[in-house]
Enzyme design. Structure first.
Site, PDB file in Angstrom:
ATOM      1  N   ARG A  35       0.887  -1.179   0.000  1.00  0.00           N
ATOM      2  CA  ARG A  35       0.000   0.000   0.000  1.00  0.00           C
ATOM      3  C   ARG A  35       0.918   1.220   0.000  1.00  0.00           C
ATOM      4  NH1 ARG A  35      -5.549   1.344   3.142  1.00  0.00           N
ATOM      5  NH2 ARG A  35      -6.211  -0.051   1.490  1.00  0.00           N
ATOM      6  N   ASP A  43     -17.232   7.243  -2.736  1.00  0.00           N
ATOM      7  CA  ASP A  43     -16.042   7.073  -1.895  1.00  0.00           C
ATOM      8  C   ASP A  43     -15.791   8.416  -1.201  1.00  0.00           C
ATOM      9  OD1 ASP A  43     -13.657   6.188  -0.741  1.00  0.00           O
ATOM     10  OD2 ASP A  43     -12.471   6.441  -2.574  1.00  0.00           O
ATOM     11  N   GLN A  99      -9.857  -3.816  -4.521  1.00  0.00           N
ATOM     12  CA  GLN A  99     -11.176  -3.273  -4.182  1.00  0.00           C
ATOM     13  C   GLN A  99     -12.124  -3.426  -5.372  1.00  0.00           C
ATOM     14  OE1 GLN A  99     -12.272  -1.678  -1.155  1.00  0.00           O
ATOM     15  NE2 GLN A  99     -14.189  -2.086  -2.212  1.00  0.00           N
ATOM     16  N   CYS A 102     -16.589   1.741  -0.811  1.00  0.00           N
ATOM     17  CA  CYS A 102     -15.460   0.852  -0.493  1.00  0.00           C
ATOM     18  C   CYS A 102     -15.150   0.846   1.000  1.00  0.00           C
ATOM     19  CB  CYS A 102     -14.236   1.275  -1.284  1.00  0.00           C
ATOM     20  SG  CYS A 102     -13.774   2.995  -0.987  1.00  0.00           S
ATOM     21  N   ARG A 162     -14.045  -8.675  -0.143  1.00  0.00           N
ATOM     22  CA  ARG A 162     -12.606  -8.432  -0.229  1.00  0.00           C
ATOM     23  C   ARG A 162     -11.851  -9.698   0.169  1.00  0.00           C
ATOM     24  NH1 ARG A 162     -10.449  -3.307   0.189  1.00  0.00           N
ATOM     25  NH2 ARG A 162      -8.562  -4.453  -0.363  1.00  0.00           N
ATOM     26  N   HIS A 189      -6.755   0.969  -7.040  1.00  0.00           N
ATOM     27  CA  HIS A 189      -7.114   0.057  -5.941  1.00  0.00           C
ATOM     28  C   HIS A 189      -7.739  -1.206  -6.559  1.00  0.00           C
ATOM     29  CE1 HIS A 189      -7.754  -1.258  -1.994  1.00  0.00           C
ATOM     30  NE2 HIS A 189      -8.643  -0.398  -1.550  1.00  0.00           N
TER      31      HIS A 189
HETATM   32  N1   CP Z   1     -11.534  -0.305   1.331  1.00  0.00           N
HETATM   33  C1   CP Z   1     -10.303  -0.355   1.877  1.00  0.00           C
HETATM   34  O1   CP Z   1      -9.305  -0.545   1.203  1.00  0.00           O
HETATM   35  O2   CP Z   1     -10.282  -0.181   3.227  1.00  0.00           O
HETATM   36  P1   CP Z   1      -8.956   0.000   4.117  1.00  0.00           P
HETATM   37  O3   CP Z   1      -8.340   1.317   3.723  1.00  0.00           O
HETATM   38  O4   CP Z   1      -9.448  -0.021   5.518  1.00  0.00           O
HETATM   39  O5   CP Z   1      -8.031  -1.141   3.807  1.00  0.00           O
HETATM   40  N1  NVA Z   2      -9.923   6.837  -1.867  1.00  0.00           N
HETATM   41  C1  NVA Z   2      -9.706   6.319  -0.545  1.00  0.00           C
HETATM   42  C2  NVA Z   2      -9.929   4.842  -0.523  1.00  0.00           C
HETATM   43  C3  NVA Z   2      -9.719   4.187   0.813  1.00  0.00           C
HETATM   44  C4  NVA Z   2      -9.950   2.722   0.744  1.00  0.00           C
HETATM   45  C5  NVA Z   2      -8.289   6.665  -0.115  1.00  0.00           C
HETATM   46  O1  NVA Z   2      -7.358   6.519  -0.899  1.00  0.00           O
HETATM   47  O2  NVA Z   2      -8.103   7.097   1.027  1.00  0.00           O
END
Ligand code: CP
Ligand code: NVA
Length: 309
Positions: A102, A224, A132, A263, A291, A129
């Site tokens: 990440r 989102d 997701q 998400c 997920r 992502h």
């Molecule tokens: N949707 C998602 O990726 O959640 P987190 O940021 O909690 O992993």
């Molecule tokens: N767009 C959001 C998604 C989190 C799962 C972010 O990047 O924070």
């Protein structure tokens, strides 16, 4: 043999998605016969940002498949500061069988994949992502049976989640409308990629700044957060997003059998109201559960053949 990485949904073909979802359903229904297919395997988690769903679904998924995870957080990694991506990827590849990363910059996960000798999975970057989106597509398929010509509306920020949804909807032939405030559109290069893929699959991608037009007749309403991790939050920004909130009035424009998706994590009262988030149309917790199932299929696909360490 080439290593298969999943950095964006452009790395996954339609036949691969079909096979992945078939395996996901077997896993979800507990019909996979082999008891610990990833015994002896370790997935390294390299996370520069916080996470609940992504981290936990990888950790629980590996455990359920007989393997394990090793977590490295922001304090441990400092990619590019404490150590180069090349050295990190080369060292991790000697210990683990796969890496889920990440990152902030998408280039960081691309660099890891460039030097890694084990598969790298993008667990969210500023631009994509993919895990997701795969769980989202699986959830929509579970509800409607097909995405072919299905009217899907994404309302909010043209961000990572939006980009991967655009790629995924294109591959499955959906009719996706993305409605954003003018200053927050999806990236033009990704729009072009998704439009080309949509044309090949008989789907369509429409961009608009009109939330009402996007929601009208939609079978799926997706939103989102308005401010993603690592971005600055300003009052002007929140004001620009206000008309895109999924609330009673906007949702009333959708098809009456519509579903609502997010998400998570959600900022209740900003991009979505409590009423909409908790309505019978809301699929947000199914998405979160999926997920786990989809990522277990990804892990089996990428790691089953890997040499144990
Ligand atoms: N949707 C998602 O990726 O959640 P987190 O940021 O909690 O992993
Ligand atoms: N767009 C959001 C998604 C989190 C799962 C972010 O990047 O924070």
């Amino acid at each position: 043999m080439a290593i298969h990485h999943v950095l964006a949904l452009t790395d996954v073909s339609r036949p691969e998605i079909d096979a992945l979802f078939e395996l996901t359903s077997l896993l979800k229904q507990r019909k996979v016969k082999v008891s610990a297919p990833l015994a002896g395997k370790t997935l390294g988690l390299m996370f520069q940002k916080p996470s609940v769903r992504t981290r936990l679904s990888f950790e629980v998924g590996m455990y359920q498949l007989g393997g394990q995870c090793a977590y490295l957080g922001p304090e441990d990694i400092q990619q590019g500061h404490r150590e180069s991506a090349k050295d990190l990827a080369r060292v991790l590849s000697r210990y683990v069988n796969g890496i889920a990363a990440r990152t902030f910059a998408h280039q960081d996960v691309v660099e890891l994949a460039r030097w890694s000798t084990v598969p790298v999975i993008n667990g969210l970057s500023d631009t994509h992502h993919p895990c997701q989106a795969l769980a989202d597509l699986y959830t929509i398929l579970g509800h409607f049976g097909s995405l072919k010509s299905l009217k899907i509306a994404y309302l909010g920020d043209g961000n990572n989640v939006c980009h991967s949804l655009m790629h995924g909807c294109a591959l499955l032939g959906a009719h996706l409308t993305v409605a954003t405030p003018k200053p927050f559109p999806p990236q033009p290069g990704i729009v072009e990629e998704a439009r080309r893929a949509a044309a090949r699959a008989g789907g369509a991608l429409t961009l608009t700044h009109d939330p009402n037009a996007a929601a009208s007749g939609a079978a799926v309403l997706y939103t989102d957060v308005w401010v993603s991790m690592g971005q600055a939050r300003t009052p002007a920004q929140l004001k620009a997003f206000a008309p895109f909130q999924l609330n009673r009035a906007l949702v009333a424009r959708a098809d009456k059998r519509h579903i609502v998706m997010h998400c998570l994590p959600a900022h209740r009262g900003e991009e979505i109201t409590d009423e909409v988030m908790d309505s019978p149309h809301s699929m947000v917790y199914d998405q979160a559960e999926n997920r786990l199932h989809v990522q277990k299929a990804i892990l089996l696909w990428l790691l089953r053949g890997a040499k144990s360490r």
